[in-house]
Design a protein around this motif. Structure first.
Motif, PDB file in Angstrom:
ATOM      1  N   LEU A  57       0.817  -1.215   0.000  1.00  0.00           N
ATOM      2  CA  LEU A  57       0.000   0.000   0.000  1.00  0.00           C
ATOM      3  C   LEU A  57       0.854   1.269   0.000  1.00  0.00           C
ATOM      4  N   CYS A  58       2.101   1.172   0.425  1.00  0.00           N
ATOM      5  CA  CYS A  58       2.993   2.340   0.307  1.00  0.00           C
ATOM      6  C   CYS A  58       3.213   2.667  -1.169  1.00  0.00           C
ATOM      7  N   GLY A  59       3.417   1.643  -1.983  1.00  0.00           N
ATOM      8  CA  GLY A  59       3.592   1.849  -3.423  1.00  0.00           C
ATOM      9  C   GLY A  59       2.347   2.420  -4.068  1.00  0.00           C
ATOM     10  N   VAL A  60       1.176   1.932  -3.656  1.00  0.00           N
ATOM     11  CA  VAL A  60      -0.089   2.451  -4.190  1.00  0.00           C
ATOM     12  C   VAL A  60      -0.223   3.931  -3.830  1.00  0.00           C
ATOM     13  N   ALA A  61       0.082   4.266  -2.589  1.00  0.00           N
ATOM     14  CA  ALA A  61      -0.023   5.665  -2.149  1.00  0.00           C
ATOM     15  C   ALA A  61       0.970   6.557  -2.894  1.00  0.00           C
ATOM     16  N   GLU A  62       2.197   6.073  -3.085  1.00  0.00           N
ATOM     17  CA  GLU A  62       3.191   6.860  -3.825  1.00  0.00           C
ATOM     18  C   GLU A  62       2.727   7.141  -5.242  1.00  0.00           C
ATOM     19  N   GLU A  63       2.162   6.138  -5.895  1.00  0.00           N
ATOM     20  CA  GLU A  63       1.672   6.318  -7.267  1.00  0.00           C
ATOM     21  C   GLU A  63       0.513   7.315  -7.301  1.00  0.00           C
ATOM     22  N   GLN A  64      -0.377   7.238  -6.327  1.00  0.00           N
ATOM     23  CA  GLN A  64      -1.489   8.185  -6.256  1.00  0.00           C
ATOM     24  C   GLN A  64      -0.984   9.624  -6.120  1.00  0.00           C
ATOM     25  N   VAL A  65      -0.006   9.824  -5.273  1.00  0.00           N
ATOM     26  CA  VAL A  65       0.546  11.168  -5.076  1.00  0.00           C
ATOM     27  C   VAL A  65       1.234  11.652  -6.347  1.00  0.00           C
ATOM     28  N   ARG A  66       1.943  10.752  -7.027  1.00  0.00           N
ATOM     29  CA  ARG A  66       2.601  11.108  -8.292  1.00  0.00           C
ATOM     30  C   ARG A  66       1.578  11.582  -9.323  1.00  0.00           C
ATOM     31  N   ARG A  67       0.444  10.866  -9.410  1.00  0.00           N
ATOM     32  CA  ARG A  67      -0.598  11.243 -10.367  1.00  0.00           C
ATOM     33  C   ARG A  67      -1.192  12.611 -10.070  1.00  0.00           C
ATOM     34  N   VAL A  73      -4.660  21.112  -4.802  1.00  0.00           N
ATOM     35  CA  VAL A  73      -4.303  20.947  -3.394  1.00  0.00           C
ATOM     36  C   VAL A  73      -3.133  19.965  -3.305  1.00  0.00           C
ATOM     37  N   PRO A  74      -2.029  20.356  -2.666  1.00  0.00           N
ATOM     38  CA  PRO A  74      -0.895  19.435  -2.557  1.00  0.00           C
ATOM     39  C   PRO A  74      -1.207  18.276  -1.601  1.00  0.00           C
ATOM     40  N   THR A 104      -9.710  15.909  -2.176  1.00  0.00           N
ATOM     41  CA  THR A 104      -9.390  17.002  -3.095  1.00  0.00           C
ATOM     42  C   THR A 104     -10.583  17.939  -3.279  1.00  0.00           C
ATOM     43  N   ARG A 105     -11.784  17.368  -3.348  1.00  0.00           N
ATOM     44  CA  ARG A 105     -12.982  18.210  -3.500  1.00  0.00           C
ATOM     45  C   ARG A 105     -13.210  19.107  -2.292  1.00  0.00           C
ATOM     46  N   HIS A 106     -12.822  18.640  -1.109  1.00  0.00           N
ATOM     47  CA  HIS A 106     -13.188  19.349   0.115  1.00  0.00           C
ATOM     48  C   HIS A 106     -12.033  20.092   0.793  1.00  0.00           C
ATOM     49  N   ALA A 107     -10.797  19.785   0.436  1.00  0.00           N
ATOM     50  CA  ALA A 107      -9.649  20.405   1.106  1.00  0.00           C
ATOM     51  C   ALA A 107      -9.549  21.889   0.798  1.00  0.00           C
ATOM     52  N   ALA A 108      -9.063  22.637   1.777  1.00  0.00           N
ATOM     53  CA  ALA A 108      -8.813  24.064   1.580  1.00  0.00           C
ATOM     54  C   ALA A 108      -7.396  24.277   1.046  1.00  0.00           C
ATOM     55  N   THR A 109      -6.396  23.730   1.745  1.00  0.00           N
ATOM     56  CA  THR A 109      -5.005  23.992   1.349  1.00  0.00           C
ATOM     57  C   THR A 109      -4.115  22.760   1.285  1.00  0.00           C
ATOM     58  N   ARG A 110      -4.528  21.645   1.918  1.00  0.00           N
ATOM     59  CA  ARG A 110      -3.641  20.480   1.916  1.00  0.00           C
ATOM     60  C   ARG A 110      -4.393  19.198   2.203  1.00  0.00           C
ATOM     61  N   ILE A 111      -3.743  18.093   1.770  1.00  0.00           N
ATOM     62  CA  ILE A 111      -4.211  16.737   2.060  1.00  0.00           C
ATOM     63  C   ILE A 111      -3.015  15.980   2.628  1.00  0.00           C
ATOM     64  N   ASP A 112      -3.253  15.224   3.687  1.00  0.00           N
ATOM     65  CA  ASP A 112      -2.209  14.385   4.277  1.00  0.00           C
ATOM     66  C   ASP A 112      -2.610  12.929   4.143  1.00  0.00           C
ATOM     67  N   VAL A 113      -1.659  12.122   3.662  1.00  0.00           N
ATOM     68  CA  VAL A 113      -1.876  10.682   3.524  1.00  0.00           C
ATOM     69  C   VAL A 113      -0.778   9.984   4.301  1.00  0.00           C
ATOM     70  N   SER A 114      -1.174   9.021   5.125  1.00  0.00           N
ATOM     71  CA  SER A 114      -0.167   8.219   5.819  1.00  0.00           C
ATOM     72  C   SER A 114      -0.489   6.748   5.657  1.00  0.00           C
TER      73      SER A 114
END
Length: 197
Positions: A57-67, A73-74, A104-114
């Protein structure tokens, strides 16, 4: 989409064809996403068994962030080493796609994924700094076709299928997906069984 194209066809000399084409393509993309989600829900409802393999799931998350590089929103990613689960790569990717699309639809300035391993579980957390979800609505958002008033006011692009589908994918993989208490914004927590060789 049909109405746009019919009007354009009725007045071809008064139509801005590049704009009309772009709108039709955007509508077709949205319909494609809705159909894909409905088909995946139907398969999950029918108990269809998908091919499973070990997915990090780390790889899946990395790919999502790359896309999502360069998006409005960063997305800030925090990983804690390999996080293998046994599952469908397509479904697990869709789970995270839907959570990030929602953020992404609801964020004001940032999204955090862990993504973290805790004991015998992999915990994926997606947090945004938007308006959040009232405590009484935290279960409602997982009902099919439910769109809260704040979501309808903010955008017209959602279908009310993303979060329910994500939860069903988590459950089909022996896990859970919940909306957790968080201020400001919303936090979704997916917990899946850690795969151990």
């Amino acid at each position: 989409m049909r109405a746009q194209l019919e009007v354009a066809g009725s007045y071809p000399d008064e139509t801005d064809w590049p704009v009309t084409c772009a709108r039709a393509l955007a509508a077709a993309d949205r319909l494609t996403c809705i159909i894909d989600e409905l088909l995946m829900l139907a398969k999950l409802d029918a108990g269809a068994v998908t091919r499973r393999r070990v997915v990090d799931l780390c790889g899946v998350a990395e790919e999502q962030v790359r896309r999502r590089e360069g998006a409005r929103v960063p997305v800030h990613l925090r990983l804690s080493g390999p996080a293998p689960v046994l599952g469908s790569p397509v479904q697990l990717d869709r789970l995270l796609t839907n959570l990030l699309d929602n953020a992404t639809r609801h964020a004001a300035t940032r999204i955090d994924v862990s993504v973290a391993v805790r004991g015998n579980e992999v915990v994926v957390t997606v947090t945004d700094d938007g308006d959040g979800i009232a405590p009484q609505d935290r279960e409602r958002v997982f009902e099919r076709f439910t769109r809260l008033e704040s979501a309808r006011a903010k955008d017209s692009g959602g279908s009310g299928l993303g979060l329910p589908l994500s939860r069903e994918i988590a459950v089909a993989h022996g896990g859970t997906l919940t909306a957790a208490d968080h201020r400001p914004g919303a936090r979704f927590v997916a917990v899946l069984p850690l795969h151990t060789a």
